[in-house]
Design an enzyme around this catalytic site. Sequence first.
Site, PDB file in Angstrom:
ATOM      1  N   ASP A  86       0.677  -1.788  -0.167  1.00 41.41           N
ATOM      2  CA  ASP A  86      -0.001   0.607   0.393  1.00 41.41           C
ATOM      3  C   ASP A  86       1.038   1.087  -0.232  1.00 41.41           C
ATOM      4  O   ASP A  86       0.417   2.490  -0.438  1.00 41.41           O
ATOM      5  CB  ASP A  86      -0.755   0.099   0.866  1.00 41.41           C
ATOM      6  CG  ASP A  86      -2.403  -0.673   1.290  1.00 41.41           C
ATOM      7  OD1 ASP A  86      -2.535  -0.671  -0.393  1.00 41.41           O
ATOM      8  OD2 ASP A  86      -2.998  -1.002   2.590  1.00 41.41           O
ATOM      9  N   ARG A 165      -8.951   6.215  11.031  1.00 42.13           N
ATOM     10  CA  ARG A 165      -7.573   6.059  11.304  1.00 42.13           C
ATOM     11  C   ARG A 165      -7.360   6.319  12.071  1.00 42.13           C
ATOM     12  O   ARG A 165      -6.376   6.252  13.239  1.00 42.13           O
ATOM     13  CB  ARG A 165      -6.663   6.556   9.347  1.00 42.13           C
ATOM     14  CG  ARG A 165      -7.554   5.226   8.592  1.00 42.13           C
ATOM     15  CD  ARG A 165      -7.214   3.738   8.585  1.00 42.13           C
ATOM     16  NE  ARG A 165      -7.948   2.803   8.430  1.00 42.13           N
ATOM     17  CZ  ARG A 165      -7.262   2.485   6.538  1.00 42.13           C
ATOM     18  NH1 ARG A 165      -5.992   3.264   6.230  1.00 42.13           N
ATOM     19  NH2 ARG A 165      -7.933   1.549   5.879  1.00 42.13           N
ATOM     20  N   HIS A 194     -10.993   7.644   5.055  1.00 41.23           N
ATOM     21  CA  HIS A 194      -9.544   9.244   5.261  1.00 41.23           C
ATOM     22  C   HIS A 194     -10.981   9.629   5.095  1.00 41.23           C
ATOM     23  O   HIS A 194     -11.045  10.740   4.397  1.00 41.23           O
ATOM     24  CB  HIS A 194      -8.329   8.506   4.168  1.00 41.23           C
ATOM     25  CG  HIS A 194      -7.125   8.011   5.065  1.00 41.23           C
ATOM     26  ND1 HIS A 194      -6.909   7.510   4.090  1.00 41.23           N
ATOM     27  CD2 HIS A 194      -6.704   7.977   6.097  1.00 41.23           C
ATOM     28  CE1 HIS A 194      -6.037   6.202   5.355  1.00 41.23           C
ATOM     29  NE2 HIS A 194      -5.880   6.862   5.927  1.00 41.23           N
ATOM     30  N   CYS A 288      -4.266  10.389  -1.928  1.00 40.99           N
ATOM     31  CA  CYS A 288      -3.527   9.229  -1.990  1.00 40.99           C
ATOM     32  C   CYS A 288      -2.270   8.824  -3.093  1.00 40.99           C
ATOM     33  O   CYS A 288      -1.316   8.632  -1.801  1.00 40.99           O
ATOM     34  CB  CYS A 288      -5.098   7.823  -1.618  1.00 40.99           C
ATOM     35  SG  CYS A 288      -6.212   8.130  -1.636  1.00 40.99           S
TER      36      CYS A 288
HETATM   37  N1  ARG Z   1      -5.363   0.924   1.044  1.00 44.26           N
HETATM   38  C1  ARG Z   1      -4.839   1.785   1.379  1.00 44.26           C
HETATM   39  C2  ARG Z   1      -5.443   2.244   2.981  1.00 44.26           C
HETATM   40  O1  ARG Z   1      -6.538   1.546   3.050  1.00 44.26           O
HETATM   41  C3  ARG Z   1      -5.115   2.769   1.133  1.00 44.26           C
HETATM   42  C4  ARG Z   1      -5.359   4.411   1.212  1.00 44.26           C
HETATM   43  C5  ARG Z   1      -5.492   5.508   0.893  1.00 44.26           C
HETATM   44  N2  ARG Z   1      -5.312   6.678   1.474  1.00 44.26           N
HETATM   45  C6  ARG Z   1      -6.042   7.936   0.856  1.00 44.26           C
HETATM   46  N3  ARG Z   1      -5.156   8.994   1.673  1.00 44.26           N
HETATM   47  N4  ARG Z   1      -7.411   7.743   1.561  1.00 44.26           N
HETATM   48  O2  ARG Z   1      -4.746   1.770   3.730  1.00 44.26           O
END
Ligand code: ARG
Length: 312
Positions: A86, A165, A194, A288
């Site tokens: 990722d 998160r 996010h 992202c």
């Molecule tokens: N697979 C990653 C996660 O879930 C995707 C991150 C996406 N990044 C963002 N800045 N929204 O952490």
Amino acid sequence: MTTMTTAPSPNAASSPMATAELPWGRHYAMVRPDHFRVDYVINPFMDVDTQPDRERARQQWDTLAQTLLGLGARVDVLPQRADAPDMVFAMNLGLGVVRHDGTPHAVMSHMRFPERRMETGSAQPFLAERGWTTSYVGRDGVGAHFEAGDAFAFGADLVVGYGPRTEELALKHLAGDLDVRVRGFRIVHPGMYHMDLAFNPLDERRAMVCPSAFDAGSAAALLDLVPDPLVLSEEEALTFCANSVVVGRTVVMPACPPRVRERLEAWGYDIVILDLSEFHKGGGSIRCLTNPLDITLGRDLAHVPGGEVLLP
Ligand code: ARG
């Protein structure tokens, strides 16, 4: 002494080009997709049975980087760690702010999921080699999670989403480490895990905002903070349209629902649409994949000694 003022035109807020461009967004770090895979599931978009096509992902990423360069932005590229599928989502590595004395400082992320924690171990030396000092929200076993995809410079403040998160406790670290005022907004939507999936500053007064990503108090406070919001429905936001970057007056977007296009064009923005479908399999898109390195304290963000956290 007499002071002369000019009355603003009645439509100043909604007429094209009426407000100042974002002072940042012309320098990015990006991670080359050498090892991008879906090895685990940590958001509702991921499915280990739907893997990205390596070649197509590389082409989509190259086109994004070339587009940013073509708009006059600078792009610094980090290689991807083989053990970090990722890591292409560079926005989550950390939040960098150039202090008013010109010294750059980055608060490294402390990822919620252990599957991503090794990424900052490579990003920290990359920044250090370029003169950045770094701190780490999870230091000394304090362990507050912070993912920089939740953080934005907007107005004079740092705007930070927390919940899925980033943890509320991390806001204190950010405020203290960067000497800024942090405004926190609680995210409750599992698909907008996010803040950069639900919020996107367009210029100094305007931002895309998807209220359904937040609890009622936070949605109201965010709409209050943005003088001229482009309000997104849940359906619009789930196209990843807020996960865009703005370079001057150009919005580089992975998708643009008709109503959003109408509003952006009325405001005088140029829109560039790019296909990032392979990265959507990992649950992320243009914002992202890019991490701005030109946010400045003093010009973009106010200096607040010791920092301060404001919650709705
Ligand atoms: N697979 C990653 C996660 O879930 C995707 C991150 C996406 N990044 C963002 N800045 N929204 O952490």
